[in-house]
Design a protein around this motif. Structure first.
Motif, mmCIF file in Angstrom:
data_model
loop_
_atom_site.group_PDB
_atom_site.id
_atom_site.type_symbol
_atom_site.label_atom_id
_atom_site.label_comp_id
_atom_site.label_asym_id
_atom_site.label_seq_id
_atom_site.Cartn_x
_atom_site.Cartn_y
_atom_site.Cartn_z
ATOM 1 N N ALA A 241 0.843 -1.194 0.000
ATOM 2 C CA ALA A 241 0.000 0.000 0.000
ATOM 3 C C ALA A 241 0.880 1.247 0.000
ATOM 4 O O ALA A 241 0.615 2.221 -0.708
ATOM 5 C CB ALA A 241 -0.907 -0.006 1.212
ATOM 6 N N LEU A 242 1.945 1.166 0.771
ATOM 7 C CA LEU A 242 2.885 2.275 0.839
ATOM 8 C C LEU A 242 3.483 2.546 -0.543
ATOM 9 O O LEU A 242 3.549 3.679 -1.014
ATOM 10 C CB LEU A 242 3.997 1.901 1.824
ATOM 11 N N GLY A 243 3.928 1.475 -1.161
ATOM 12 C CA GLY A 243 4.551 1.600 -2.470
ATOM 13 C C GLY A 243 3.575 2.102 -3.515
ATOM 14 O O GLY A 243 3.912 2.927 -4.358
ATOM 15 N N LEU A 244 2.366 1.609 -3.413
ATOM 16 C CA LEU A 244 1.374 1.962 -4.430
ATOM 17 C C LEU A 244 1.090 3.458 -4.417
ATOM 18 O O LEU A 244 0.890 4.074 -5.450
ATOM 19 C CB LEU A 244 0.083 1.186 -4.187
ATOM 20 N N LEU B 8 0.056 -5.270 -7.666
ATOM 21 C CA LEU B 8 -0.040 -6.723 -7.665
ATOM 22 C C LEU B 8 -0.004 -7.235 -6.227
ATOM 23 O O LEU B 8 -0.805 -8.073 -5.823
ATOM 24 C CB LEU B 8 1.154 -7.272 -8.448
ATOM 25 N N GLY B 9 0.949 -6.729 -5.493
ATOM 26 C CA GLY B 9 1.110 -7.187 -4.127
ATOM 27 C C GLY B 9 -0.085 -6.808 -3.266
ATOM 28 O O GLY B 9 -0.543 -7.585 -2.435
ATOM 29 N N LEU B 10 -0.577 -5.610 -3.501
ATOM 30 C CA LEU B 10 -1.679 -5.123 -2.676
ATOM 31 C C LEU B 10 -2.908 -5.999 -2.830
ATOM 32 O O LEU B 10 -3.635 -6.253 -1.868
ATOM 33 C CB LEU B 10 -2.007 -3.681 -3.069
ATOM 34 N N GLN C 179 6.470 -8.770 5.816
ATOM 35 C CA GLN C 179 5.855 -7.566 5.258
ATOM 36 C C GLN C 179 5.845 -7.581 3.741
ATOM 37 O O GLN C 179 4.876 -7.222 3.100
ATOM 38 C CB GLN C 179 6.643 -6.324 5.713
ATOM 39 N N ARG C 180 6.957 -7.973 3.188
ATOM 40 C CA ARG C 180 7.086 -7.940 1.725
ATOM 41 C C ARG C 180 6.509 -9.189 1.092
ATOM 42 O O ARG C 180 6.663 -9.420 -0.097
ATOM 43 C CB ARG C 180 8.556 -7.780 1.340
ATOM 44 N N ARG C 181 5.896 -9.984 1.914
ATOM 45 C CA ARG C 181 5.232 -11.179 1.455
ATOM 46 C C ARG C 181 6.112 -11.998 0.510
ATOM 47 O O ARG C 181 5.711 -12.311 -0.622
ATOM 48 C CB ARG C 181 3.929 -10.804 0.766
#
Lengths: 353, 353
Positions: free
Chosen positions: A75-78, B76-78, B137-139
């Motif tokens: 979410a931070l990165g986004l 993608l990660g979110l 956190q970074r999954r």
DNA sequence: CTCCGAACGCAAACCGGTTTGTAAGCAAGG
DNA sequence: CCTTGCTTACAAACCGGTTTGCGTTCGGAG
């Protein structure tokens, strides 16, 4: 424990259900709900980008602690932030220089909660370009490039994406980045100074290939140092190797055949120096009494061969540390002209010289 | 090029403005607009999670190519996916075993477009726990743990987060993970077999500390191998070191003082074997004619000392490769019982035995 | 007492994807 | 001709944060 049984109890009970209990890690909304404020306010408390009253700040922070809330990385990165990640590209991880560098880098950036993404060019898979592209995608904050196989062209998308770059080794021509490297000229000078102080007046050198920077810089430094000590560099006593043990042995054979045989040989790296020891042994010369040998790098083996190798240690770990610090500095303040940092080497006195 | 001048032209014109031109990289909406379909459809084409007609698929793919579209890592990660990242935790990056392992791992996971996040426990900063938390956190998709300093307890949050774990070395007690390691028993057996085949019938051993797995396993393997060859392991000819060069030399002194002096010594690692060489030299014994010495690991220095060291090479790079493959396999199919893979070592015949 | 600006907090839009529920189109079956 | 069932594509909600614009509240000046 006791303290929790007062006012906030009721609140903690009801939110405890959907925050701590059922779904996974707490979100900013959970925190907001439990603290009785809005997401926005929590965000501001956390980022400090807008002033928040001290009372609210405290209240929010307490809940954050209680719930062990951590901002979601994605979410931070986004929402436009960078990723607390630095990439390290090394030429050849099996060369002990690079692991030491990696460790130094990790130490430096770890202090600011950054994490290291590693790419070993020597592994062949995946291709460098793919890795660098991945680095752009992941919006890395910075990249340390310690690999000659990475041309300027490949770094451009990275720089365009806003990542900072630090080069290890010689400066780049096209792109200007911060650079950290050893001081090859002084390495040679210090080596010569040591040999001179041991009484040697007739020296030879086994140089690396002169078309690459460390090769020529060390050779030039050696010549200059001789002059500085009032000695004349003799062309005949300059042999060239290719950094390998075998080439060192071959070069040593040449030097030991000379009419004016050197009593000391400066080798531009340890591997060639070990080759020189091989040669001396096979010629029946004893080191250092017949001929002294001095290397550069201080690889593990330098202390293990016999006689053990006197050498100039290039502090790889510190290079990594400095690279990390340059990166962090650039992230704080991207302006200013590129810097070049030379790290301090030192002589390791063992048996061979 | 020509083909673009038909129907989609109008569309491509208008989107061309804000897609290719102004803002940064293309988004899925840009692609959708230009291809004249919805975001949803593009997503399905890319992920293949729902069927899409061949015609639409082609059309979308063409636009994707044209615009060089890449899915946003954070978006993608979110939305719940993992991160195409594996973490590697090593005990001590300055030990050459680990860089080699790292390279193997990179090669394996790189083929599936995964990237390696590195943590060197030996660096001290940042603390392991912080790193593992960051990994959660970074999954990260998976973690390779090649560090004794990481207790089961620390891995739990990671496993809970859905990451796969592979342990390098000896299996864990509490948590069951896939494991890859060398076959210490057979290493010793092969070493003994080699010495036997060279005619040695009186052997000694310099073992590592027996409380750790590789120490005891190699010692047990040595004893068993002797028996298999019809020899009796003598307690007196078993010395214990602590993996260091100095301890090897000391142990060798003991063994060479024995009444029934061994004609060959198996050392549980190269460093102790090099210490044994030191001792032999100082005792005026020549290797291998007076006494043969054999090590384990094949560190760089093994080939550089003189006489060069015959040793059993533990293929660190392959261990890394296998660890990566186990990880990938687990991601594809998380079910099934934990696997244990032993990698194949081999004997490197040099001068010392 | 009124008015003004500063301080503070909130709702809503946004980042760029995925996923769910549903509508539309079309062929086959009753 | 009307269902039924299947394929295909879409709109909208969602993941978990940040950021913008605006409404409240409050203290102090006029």
């Amino acid at each position: 424990m006791e303290e929790m049984d007062d006012a906030p109890e009721a609140t903690s009970r009801q939110t405890g259900l959907d925050a701590a209990g059922s779904k996974g890690p707490a979100t900013i909304s959970d925190v907001a709900a439990r603290a009785g404020v809005s997401k926005t306010t929590v965000s501001h408390v956390l980022s400090g980008r807008r002033p928040v009253s001290e009372a609210t700040r405290r209240k929010v922070m307490r809940v954050v602690e209680e719930m062990g809330f951590q901002q979601n990385f994605f979410a931070l990165g986004l929402s436009g932030r960078r990723s607390q990640t630095v990439a390290l590209v090394v030429q050849d991880l099996t060369n002990p220089f690079y692991p030491a560098l990696a460790r130094g880098l990790q130490q430096a950036v770890g202090k600011r909660d950054h994490v290291v993404l590693l790419a070993d060019v020597g592994a062949g898979t995946p291709p460098i370009e793919a890795f660098l592209n991945e680095a752009v995608q992941r919006r890395v904050d910075g990249v340390v490039v310690a690999a000659v196989d990475v041309p300027d062209r490949m770094l451009e998308p990275l720089l365009a994406s806003g990542a900072r770059v630090v080069t290890v080794g010689s400066p780049r021509h096209g792109t200007s980045t911060d650079v950290v490297s050893s001081d090859d000229g002084r390495i040679a000078a210090d080596a010569v100074a040591h040999l001179y102080s041991q009484g040697h007046r007739t020296m030879g050198v086994i140089s690396g290939p002169v078309r690459v920077a460390p090769g020529s810089a060390r050779l030039d430094g050696y010549r200059q140092a001789l002059r500085d000590h009032g000695l004349r560099p003799l062309r005949a006593a300059e042999a060239v190797g290719d950094w390998t043990r075998e080439s060192g042995a071959k070069a040593m054979n040449l030097l030991m055949d000379l009419e004016r045989r050197p009593t000391a040989v400066f080798c531009a790296n340890d591997l060639m120096a070990i080759g020189a020891l091989d040669s001396a042994r096979s010629l029946g010369l004893s080191v250092p009494s017949d001929v002294a040998v001095l290397g550069v790098d201080d690889i593990d083996a330098a202390g293990l061969v016999s006689p053990s190798l006197t050498t100039v240690r290039v502090p790889a770990q510190e290079i990594g540390r400095v690279a990390g610090e340059l990166l962090l500095a650039r992230m704080d303040d991207p302006t200013g002209t590129p810097r070049r940092v030379l790290v301090q080497h030192h002589l390791v006195h063992r048996e061979s010289a």
